[in-house]
Design an enzyme around this catalytic site. Structure first.
Site, PDB file in Angstrom:
ATOM      1  CG  HIS A  41      -8.210   6.322   3.847  1.00  0.00           C
ATOM      2  ND1 HIS A  41      -7.144   6.679   3.042  1.00  0.00           N
ATOM      3  CD2 HIS A  41      -8.004   5.022   4.179  1.00  0.00           C
ATOM      4  CE1 HIS A  41      -6.335   5.642   2.903  1.00  0.00           C
ATOM      5  NE2 HIS A  41      -6.823   4.611   3.597  1.00  0.00           N
ATOM      6  CD  GLU A  42      -9.910   3.186   6.918  1.00  0.00           C
ATOM      7  OE1 GLU A  42     -10.061   2.095   6.320  1.00  0.00           O
ATOM      8  OE2 GLU A  42      -8.774   3.656   7.197  1.00  0.00           O
ATOM      9  CD  GLU A  73      -3.975   3.086   1.277  1.00  0.00           C
ATOM     10  OE1 GLU A  73      -4.644   2.087   1.607  1.00  0.00           O
ATOM     11  OE2 GLU A  73      -3.826   4.056   2.029  1.00  0.00           O
ATOM     12  CG  HIS A 100      -9.759   0.999   2.141  1.00  0.00           C
ATOM     13  ND1 HIS A 100      -8.887   0.514   1.190  1.00  0.00           N
ATOM     14  CD2 HIS A 100      -9.006   1.772   2.973  1.00  0.00           C
ATOM     15  CE1 HIS A 100      -7.657   0.969   1.448  1.00  0.00           C
ATOM     16  NE2 HIS A 100      -7.701   1.746   2.518  1.00  0.00           N
TER      17      HIS A 100
HETATM   18 MG    MG Z   1      -5.903   2.507   3.656  1.00  0.00          MG
END
Ligand code: MG
Length: 503
Positions: free
Chosen positions: A268-269, A298, A272
């Site tokens: 997830h990170e 997101e 980003h």
């Molecule tokens: Mg996030």
């Protein structure tokens, strides 16, 4: 960024200082979350506050605001117009809301945050209630100063996602909620739901932290997030932070009994971080740097986490790695079991623990409550009951107390009202982008072979490079040829979970 416009040049110079101060502050924040000795918290907070004050002064400098007015009267290219638009947007709280209100809001929320922490611990909503009442009142005042066409909540949504309206959200959740609730019920009555492999994730299983870190490092490399421009550390709440053009860092967290936490957080990170790192280098240190909105940001993290990281094909590719690293527990596991482990659907009280199917039901509930809270339709005293009613209606469960109900999220104590819907937007954008991507590249082939480069380069070309240049609504239109359409997300979920749970 080069410009012939002298006024804009002055503005960009000023902004460069703001951007540098923000990144220095972010570095302090990163250090605070990753390294800081417990005793140093107070001093660090005052160092950070000093930098915030310096940045606020820069924004509030009347000369800076005059320059913005002046530049709007000059001839600008489209890119330059976007720079000015973003400056006005980034400065809207400083430009449009009286200083006393900002100060009052900041004082109220720092007290509210402390009160929320104890209220949640003690499970006493009444301890948080007076603070929440003040926050709601101040937020209503701020919304009035920011201005809106139809609904005061629009002004708040727009703070987090440009041009997002209450009406947009209403339409989105009206499309999502009934079908998600229905899908959840179907999954709960399926055979696979009852045969979930719970024995692989419990206190008897040990997944060494060193091996989990090896897995994280392997995935980061596979995703082309490399140590020359990034790094991985550990923190209580995983996050991504941009400290410079070539310095975007992530954190993850490890649970010795459940490797899925670090696996999904790291992906997830990294999603980003890749967005931040992929922005056109000309835009660095200008108001076009970084991602365009929380929702688009997101979409990148969720794309990698859910659409890639929880994809049965990708898990099949990773199967030998899991077996090597976690041989004691996963040595004889098959790819179908791995897929179920990563895609367990289960209605839970806590939003941050929610799966892909139920996650947006948690957001639907928050959106409806916030909207009515700001319009005055729901009184703050009635929030716990409103929360319980909607949990029952959407997820079929009722929290037995407020700690796992209305008190669970930090957002309101920070004064972040209007933030939640960006999480859902991220999921919707991600599926719509993926549907378009699938018409141009063979995603399944890339995933099955762990060749994620073609996917990353599609994202860079279509989304990352633009940074803050193109606003979300226009970006979605440009990338996919249509406006935001929740059908893509619903179909993605229905297809994926029908197969996994054999519905
Ligand atoms: Mg996030």
């Amino acid at each position: 960024m080069k410009t012939k416009n002298q006024t804009l040049k002055q503005l960009l110079d000023q902004y460069q200082t703001i951007s540098a101060l923000d990144k220095i502050n972010a570095t302090l924040g990163w250090d605070q979350n990753v390294n800081l000795p417990a005793g140093a918290g107070e001093e660090r907070a005052s160092q950070s506050a000093l930098l915030t004050e310096l940045v606020t002064e820069k924004w509030q400098d009347p000369k800076f605001q005059q320059l913005i007015k002046k530049v709007e009267e000059t001839k600008l290219t489209d890119t330059e117009k976007a720079v000015v638009r973003n400056l006005k947007r980034a400065g809207q709280l400083y430009f449009q809301v009286p200083k006393e209100i900002i100060i009052e809001h900041s004082k109220t929320t720092s007290e509210a945050f402390m009160a929320w922490q104890t209220a949640r611990r003690n499970n006493k909503f009444n301890e948080f209630l007076p603070h929440l009442k003040k926050i709601i009142k101040l937020t209503q005042i701020i919304a009035d100063h920011l201005g809106y066409k139809k609904n005061p909540y629009d002004a708040l949504l727009n703070l987090y996602e440009p041009d997002l309206t209450t009406q947009d959200c209403q339409q989105i959740f009206k499309n999502l909620q009934p079908r998600l609730t229905k899908l959840l019920k179907q999954i709960q009555s399926s055979k696979n739901y009852r045969q979930f492999p719970n024995n692989l994730i419990d206190e008897k299983n040990i997944y060494s932290l060193a091996d989990q870190e090896k897995l994280s490092q392997y995935i980061m490399k596979l995703m082309d997030y490399l140590p020359d421009r990034g790094r991985l550390d550990t923190s209580t709440h995983p996050f991504t932070t941009t400290l410079g053009q070539n310095d975007v860092r992530i954190t993850t967290r490890y649970n010795i009994h459940d490797w899925r936490e670090s696996y999904t957080s790291t992906i997830h990170e990294t999603g980003h971080a890749l967005y931040e790192l992929g922005v056109n280098p000309d835009y660095y240190h200008t108001p076009l740097e970084g991602g365009v909105s929380l929702g688009i940001h997101e979409s990148q993290s969720r794309f990698w986490e859910n659409i890639i990281g929880r994809n049965p094909l990708f898990l099949e590719f990773l199967e030998p790695i899991f077996k090597t690293l976690f041989n004691d527990s996963l040595g004889s596991v098959d790819s179908q079991t791995l897929a179920l482990l990563l895609n367990k659907v289960n209605p839970s009280y806590i939003r941050v623990e929610a799966d892909e199917v139920t996650y947006n039901l948690h957001i639907a509930l928050r959106f409806e409550i916030e909207k009515d809270m700001i319009s005055g339709k729901i009184q703050p005293n009635d929030l716990p009951e409103a929360w319980k009613d909607k949990m029952q209606k959407y997820l079929g469960i009722t929290p037995r107390n407020n700690r796992i109900g209305v008190l669970q999220d930090v957002h309101w104590s920070y004064g972040s009202i209007g933030y939640f819907p960006t999480y859902t937007l991220g999921n919707l954008y991600a599926s719509q982008f993926t549907a378009k991507m699938a018409t141009e590249i063979d995603i399944d082939h890339s995933i099955s072979n762990g060749q994620l480069g073609t996917i990353l380069s599609w994202l860079r070309t279509n989304i990352h490079q633009h940074g803050g240049l193109i606003y979300p609504k226009q970006l979605v239109q440009q990338v996919t040829g249509e406006s935001l359409n929740s059908e893509y997300f619903l179909r993605y979920l229905e297809d994926k979970y029908s197969k996994l749970y054999q519905l």
